[in-house]
Design a protein around this motif. Structure first.
Motif, mmCIF file in Angstrom:
data_model
loop_
_atom_site.group_PDB
_atom_site.id
_atom_site.type_symbol
_atom_site.label_atom_id
_atom_site.label_comp_id
_atom_site.label_asym_id
_atom_site.label_seq_id
_atom_site.Cartn_x
_atom_site.Cartn_y
_atom_site.Cartn_z
ATOM 1 N N ASP A 1 0.831 -1.205 0.000
ATOM 2 C CA ASP A 1 0.000 0.000 0.000
ATOM 3 C C ASP A 1 0.867 1.257 0.000
ATOM 4 O O ASP A 1 0.578 2.221 -0.700
ATOM 5 C CB ASP A 1 -0.926 0.028 1.214
ATOM 6 C CG ASP A 1 -2.012 -1.027 1.153
ATOM 7 O OD1 ASP A 1 -2.341 -1.483 0.032
ATOM 8 O OD2 ASP A 1 -2.520 -1.401 2.221
ATOM 9 N N ALA A 2 1.925 1.240 0.782
ATOM 10 C CA ALA A 2 2.819 2.395 0.859
ATOM 11 C C ALA A 2 3.485 2.659 -0.491
ATOM 12 O O ALA A 2 3.613 3.811 -0.910
ATOM 13 C CB ALA A 2 3.876 2.189 1.932
ATOM 14 N N ILE A 3 3.895 1.593 -1.173
ATOM 15 C CA ILE A 3 4.528 1.754 -2.484
ATOM 16 C C ILE A 3 3.530 2.302 -3.491
ATOM 17 O O ILE A 3 3.836 3.229 -4.245
ATOM 18 C CB ILE A 3 5.130 0.421 -2.963
ATOM 19 C CG1 ILE A 3 6.342 0.069 -2.110
ATOM 20 C CG2 ILE A 3 5.509 0.494 -4.437
ATOM 21 C CD1 ILE A 3 6.874 -1.334 -2.321
ATOM 22 N N ILE A 4 2.336 1.754 -3.510
ATOM 23 C CA ILE A 4 1.325 2.216 -4.464
ATOM 24 C C ILE A 4 0.953 3.673 -4.192
ATOM 25 O O ILE A 4 0.715 4.441 -5.123
ATOM 26 C CB ILE A 4 0.095 1.290 -4.445
ATOM 27 C CG1 ILE A 4 0.496 -0.052 -5.078
ATOM 28 C CG2 ILE A 4 -1.091 1.905 -5.181
ATOM 29 C CD1 ILE A 4 -0.541 -1.132 -4.975
ATOM 30 N N ASP A 5 0.943 4.085 -2.940
ATOM 31 C CA ASP A 5 0.607 5.461 -2.585
ATOM 32 C C ASP A 5 1.771 6.438 -2.731
ATOM 33 O O ASP A 5 1.577 7.648 -2.645
ATOM 34 C CB ASP A 5 0.090 5.525 -1.140
ATOM 35 C CG ASP A 5 -1.273 4.878 -0.988
ATOM 36 O OD1 ASP A 5 -1.975 4.700 -2.010
ATOM 37 O OD2 ASP A 5 -1.639 4.535 0.152
ATOM 38 N N TYR B 1 5.883 9.497 -7.543
ATOM 39 C CA TYR B 1 6.875 9.053 -8.524
ATOM 40 C C TYR B 1 8.284 9.467 -8.120
ATOM 41 O O TYR B 1 9.211 8.673 -8.170
ATOM 42 C CB TYR B 1 6.520 9.614 -9.907
ATOM 43 C CG TYR B 1 7.505 9.234 -10.969
ATOM 44 C CD1 TYR B 1 7.538 7.938 -11.474
ATOM 45 C CD2 TYR B 1 8.423 10.155 -11.465
ATOM 46 C CE1 TYR B 1 8.435 7.570 -12.452
ATOM 47 C CE2 TYR B 1 9.324 9.792 -12.441
ATOM 48 C CZ TYR B 1 9.330 8.504 -12.932
ATOM 49 O OH TYR B 1 10.244 8.149 -13.890
ATOM 50 N N LYS B 2 8.451 10.725 -7.669
ATOM 51 C CA LYS B 2 9.797 11.194 -7.312
ATOM 52 C C LYS B 2 10.342 10.415 -6.114
ATOM 53 O O LYS B 2 11.548 10.200 -6.021
ATOM 54 C CB LYS B 2 9.824 12.697 -7.065
ATOM 55 C CG LYS B 2 9.153 13.159 -5.803
ATOM 56 C CD LYS B 2 9.323 14.654 -5.635
ATOM 57 C CE LYS B 2 8.983 15.016 -4.205
ATOM 58 N NZ LYS B 2 9.481 16.317 -3.834
ATOM 59 N N ASP B 3 9.488 9.956 -5.217
ATOM 60 C CA ASP B 3 9.938 9.136 -4.099
ATOM 61 C C ASP B 3 10.398 7.762 -4.578
ATOM 62 O O ASP B 3 11.379 7.214 -4.082
ATOM 63 C CB ASP B 3 8.831 8.978 -3.062
ATOM 64 C CG ASP B 3 8.463 10.290 -2.398
ATOM 65 O OD1 ASP B 3 9.342 11.175 -2.290
ATOM 66 O OD2 ASP B 3 7.305 10.437 -1.989
ATOM 67 N N LEU C 1 14.105 6.209 -4.225
ATOM 68 C CA LEU C 1 14.370 4.879 -3.676
ATOM 69 C C LEU C 1 15.204 4.060 -4.650
ATOM 70 O O LEU C 1 16.197 3.426 -4.271
ATOM 71 C CB LEU C 1 13.057 4.156 -3.371
ATOM 72 C CG LEU C 1 13.164 2.685 -2.987
ATOM 73 C CD1 LEU C 1 13.998 2.515 -1.710
ATOM 74 C CD2 LEU C 1 11.793 2.061 -2.833
ATOM 75 N N ALA C 2 14.839 4.073 -5.926
ATOM 76 C CA ALA C 2 15.586 3.324 -6.932
ATOM 77 C C ALA C 2 17.003 3.860 -7.076
ATOM 78 O O ALA C 2 17.954 3.085 -7.238
ATOM 79 C CB ALA C 2 14.853 3.378 -8.273
ATOM 80 N N ASP C 3 17.175 5.169 -6.998
ATOM 81 C CA ASP C 3 18.512 5.762 -7.057
ATOM 82 C C ASP C 3 19.360 5.276 -5.883
ATOM 83 O O ASP C 3 20.540 4.949 -6.044
ATOM 84 C CB ASP C 3 18.410 7.290 -7.055
ATOM 85 C CG ASP C 3 19.755 7.953 -7.237
ATOM 86 O OD1 ASP C 3 20.491 7.570 -8.165
ATOM 87 O OD2 ASP C 3 20.081 8.868 -6.448
ATOM 88 N N PHE C 4 18.753 5.205 -4.715
ATOM 89 C CA PHE C 4 19.463 4.693 -3.538
ATOM 90 C C PHE C 4 19.896 3.241 -3.768
ATOM 91 O O PHE C 4 21.022 2.864 -3.444
ATOM 92 C CB PHE C 4 18.588 4.786 -2.293
ATOM 93 C CG PHE C 4 19.211 4.127 -1.099
ATOM 94 C CD1 PHE C 4 20.195 4.779 -0.367
ATOM 95 C CD2 PHE C 4 18.850 2.847 -0.722
ATOM 96 C CE1 PHE C 4 20.791 4.168 0.722
ATOM 97 C CE2 PHE C 4 19.447 2.226 0.359
ATOM 98 C CZ PHE C 4 20.414 2.884 1.088
ATOM 99 N N ILE C 5 19.010 2.424 -4.334
ATOM 100 C CA ILE C 5 19.337 1.018 -4.588
ATOM 101 C C ILE C 5 20.511 0.917 -5.556
ATOM 102 O O ILE C 5 21.450 0.153 -5.326
ATOM 103 C CB ILE C 5 18.112 0.258 -5.134
ATOM 104 C CG1 ILE C 5 17.032 0.156 -4.062
ATOM 105 C CG2 ILE C 5 18.512 -1.128 -5.628
ATOM 106 C CD1 ILE C 5 15.688 -0.326 -4.567
ATOM 107 N N VAL C 6 20.467 1.690 -6.642
ATOM 108 C CA VAL C 6 21.558 1.674 -7.624
ATOM 109 C C VAL C 6 22.874 2.074 -6.958
ATOM 110 O O VAL C 6 23.898 1.408 -7.127
ATOM 111 C CB VAL C 6 21.229 2.598 -8.817
ATOM 112 C CG1 VAL C 6 22.455 2.822 -9.695
ATOM 113 C CG2 VAL C 6 20.095 2.015 -9.643
ATOM 114 N N GLN D 1 17.261 3.672 -12.647
ATOM 115 C CA GLN D 1 16.359 4.181 -11.616
ATOM 116 C C GLN D 1 14.908 4.061 -12.056
ATOM 117 O O GLN D 1 14.064 3.617 -11.283
ATOM 118 C CB GLN D 1 16.700 5.644 -11.270
ATOM 119 C CG GLN D 1 17.981 5.796 -10.514
ATOM 120 C CD GLN D 1 19.218 5.847 -11.386
ATOM 121 O OE1 GLN D 1 19.186 5.564 -12.575
ATOM 122 N NE2 GLN D 1 20.335 6.213 -10.794
ATOM 123 N N SER D 2 14.612 4.434 -13.289
ATOM 124 C CA SER D 2 13.237 4.339 -13.785
ATOM 125 C C SER D 2 12.789 2.888 -13.872
ATOM 126 O O SER D 2 11.652 2.555 -13.531
ATOM 127 C CB SER D 2 13.114 4.985 -15.164
ATOM 128 O OG SER D 2 13.353 6.362 -15.079
#
Length: 61
Positions: A5-9, A12-14, A18-23, A41-42
């Motif tokens: 639910d948190a991810i769906i809510d 986009y910039k968040d 998050l993806a930038d942090f993972i990379v 990231q995208s």
């Protein structure tokens, strides 16, 4: 509220953040061999969102 639910809510910039942090955290390359930026990231943000949007056993792993 659960993780899905948190991810769906999330905005986009968040998700991109998050993806930038993972990379960065996983030390994945940010550029290809010619110096062009990779779309990781995208792609990661989209994959995380798709995972959260799945229903039933397909999303369980």
């Amino acid at each position: 509220m659960d993780l899905r639910d948190a991810i769906i809510d999330a905005k986009y910039k968040d998700m991109i953040s998050l993806a930038d942090f993972i990379v960065t955290d996983c030390n994945l390359p940010a550029e290809d061999k010619d110096g062009n930026p990779l779309p990781q990231q995208s792609e990661l943000a989209a994959a995380i969102f798709r995972w959260a949007a799945m229903t039933g056993t397909h999303g369980e792993s």
